[in-house]
Design a protein around this motif. Structure first.
Motif, short mmCIF file in Angstrom:
data_model
loop_
_atom_site.label_atom_id
_atom_site.label_comp_id
_atom_site.label_asym_id
_atom_site.label_seq_id
_atom_site.Cartn_x
_atom_site.Cartn_y
_atom_site.Cartn_z
N LEU A 187 0.64 -1.18 0.10
CA LEU A 187 -0.08 -0.02 0.03
C LEU A 187 0.92 1.15 0.02
N LYS A 188 0.79 2.13 -1.13
CA LYS A 188 1.33 3.28 -1.17
C LYS A 188 0.61 4.38 -1.51
N ASP A 189 -0.42 4.17 -2.25
CA ASP A 189 -1.25 5.64 -2.52
C ASP A 189 -2.58 5.14 -1.92
N TYR A 190 -2.79 6.04 -0.89
CA TYR A 190 -4.09 5.99 -0.08
C TYR A 190 -5.11 6.66 -0.68
N PHE A 191 -5.07 7.16 -1.96
CA PHE A 191 -6.05 7.81 -2.75
C PHE A 191 -6.65 6.76 -3.78
N LYS A 192 -6.05 5.75 -3.84
CA LYS A 192 -6.57 4.48 -5.11
C LYS A 192 -7.61 3.48 -4.05
N ALA A 193 -8.84 3.45 -4.35
CA ALA A 193 -9.51 2.77 -3.33
C ALA A 193 -9.21 1.29 -3.38
N TRP A 194 -9.04 0.52 -4.42
CA TRP A 194 -8.75 -0.60 -4.34
C TRP A 194 -7.28 -0.88 -3.50
N GLU A 195 -6.41 0.04 -3.79
CA GLU A 195 -5.10 -0.23 -3.17
C GLU A 195 -5.31 -0.02 -1.81
N ILE A 196 -5.96 1.17 -1.27
CA ILE A 196 -6.03 1.26 0.18
C ILE A 196 -6.66 0.00 0.91
#
Length: 447
Positions: free
Chosen positions: A300-309
């Protein structure tokens, strides 16, 4: 440091000394301690997960009484016990929050009962606080006017995880905090003083038993679905197979949650999940390791991408559970019911709910309230950690509203989930405005 000399446990190898551990990770604050896993403990971490079925050896610490290794059927009990009723209104209570390891050491004999990492001279190491010490201090807390305590997670962690947020199991109490009897003594004493006990629960992630294939020592870029050579990753156990557990599906680093590197080309993720602005995201692709209890998507790096978070490995150091899958939901529901039944817990504070898929909460939260009600707890407390925008936490409060439902009588389908939460982002804004003389931050996020 050594593991207590009990059946199934052995001394810590001489190489795993404090000096050896510091070359890998010397966190300088409580926050960093939560972010950084002590790599010197990895060789022994798998040995910590021996909870699972109830056995004579683990009985003093196990909240589960099922004996045949069916995690979805785990259950708790407290024969002859009369459960404490819920408060009339949780909002009226003053709640005292504490990290159990940092509060009071009532039983020094358990300070290194599991692994090393105890040193009261160092703020980044364990300090020995436990259930027994907290029980002794309850009159002090009640004397402050507090009517409830909210304590840090209780299940077993690694060598120096004093915060308890990197759990290896969800039924076996950490031996350094105390036994089931001592936890019961704590809740009983609190109830006699007219107090309630809230336990911090973690469901999004566990310890750090896996790395993503090809990325043992570096970050793994996030992937979802995909095809060779860029599809989701195989999970690789960090420890040797002879240090793993015998489970119904073979050798595994965790006793109750199991990885599987078999690719299902047609599998999809159960959604929707929600982004930082309350926007719904649905899975439009296919192909994943659906038979695995863990996500294989990378860090997890990008907290503004729904599936990634929701699917990424938090901090790159905590294995992410596939909570949107009914199989994993059923296991975790059984385990948290067991905690309520075996220890007479009054409520849960939910860690990192913004990284947990809403379909999980739509099933877990009602299950907790219904089960607690069957024990006489009609208003079991469930609140979350909201380090997100108001639009995001609106999706997981009550029945929930997404970005397109504001100002309408529409709600997200399904039952109510969390009943509220602590908005940490507002705390940060207020703290920065007052302590660091930054008045422009005083208004916080727009409502």
């Amino acid at each position: 440091s050594s593991i207590a000399q009990e059946p199934g446990w052995s001394k810590v190898p001489p190489s795993l000394t404090r000096a050896a551990s510091q070359q890998y990770c010397r966190p300088s604050s409580c926050v960093m301690a939560k972010l950084c896993l002590n790599l010197s403990a990895l060789a022994l971490a798998a040995r910590l997960g021996a909870a699972a079925p109830h056995t004579p050896e683990n009985a003093p610490w196990n909240v589960n009484f099922e004996k045949t290794h069916r995690p979805h059927e785990y259950y708790g009990e407290w024969p002859g016990h009369e459960y404490h009723p819920s408060p009339a209104d949780w909002r009226s209570l003053s709640i005292y929050q504490l990290l159990t390891d940092r509060f009071a050491d009532g039983n020094p004999r358990n300070n290194e009962a599991l692994m090393g990492g105890f040193d009261v001279r160092d703020m980044t190491y364990r300090h020995g606080g436990d259930f027994a010490g907290l029980t002794q201090k309850l009159p002090y807390i009640r004397g402050l006017g507090c009517e409830a305590i909210w304590i840090s997670p209780v299940f077993q962690n690694g060598e120096n995880m004093y915060h308890q947020y990197a759990q290896h199991d969800f039924t076996l109490l950490d031996r350094r905090l105390g036994t089931l009897e001592e936890l019961r003594n704590l809740t009983s004493a609190a109830h006699k003083l007219g107090m309630y006990v809230i336990i911090d629960v973690v469901m999004n992630h566990m310890g750090n038993e896996f790395f993503f294939e090809g990325h043992q020592y570096d970050a793994a870029p996030f992937r979802m679905h995909g095809s060779d050579p860029n599809k989701e990753y195989h999970l690789v156990p960090r420890g040797p197979e002879d240090g793993q557990f015998d489970t119904p599906v073979g050798k595994q680093p965790y006793m109750d949650f199991w990885y599987n590197n078999t690719w299902d080309k047609d599998a999809k993720y159960n959604g929707p999940v929600y982004g930082q602005y309350g926007e719904a995201a649905y899975d439009t692709g296919k192909g994943t390791y659906d038979g695995s209890d863990f996500h294989h998507n990378g860090d997890l790096k990008d907290y503004f991408k729904a599936w990634e978070i929701h699917n990424g490995k938090i901090y790159g150091s905590m294995d992410d559970l596939r909570l949107e899958h009914p199989r994993v939901m059923d296991k975790y529901i059984a385990m948290t019911k067991a905690l309520i039944a075996s220890a007479d817990i009054d409520g849960f504070r939910v860690d990192t709910p913004m990284q947990v898929p809403l379909p999980f909460f739509k099933k877990w939260a009602p299950a907790m309230r219904d089960f607690a009600a069957s024990l006489g707890k009609e208003r079991f407390g469930i609140f979350g950690e909201f380090y997100v925008t108001s639009a995001r936490y609106a999706t997981m409060t009550g029945r929930g509203k997404d970005l397109n439902m504001w100002g309408t009588d529409s709600f997200i389908d399904g039952p109510a989930t969390l009943k509220g939460g602590i908005v940490y982002s507002y705390y940060w804004y207020t703290f920065s405005a007052m302590v660091h003389n930054m008045p422009d931050l005083a208004d916080g996020f727009p409502l």
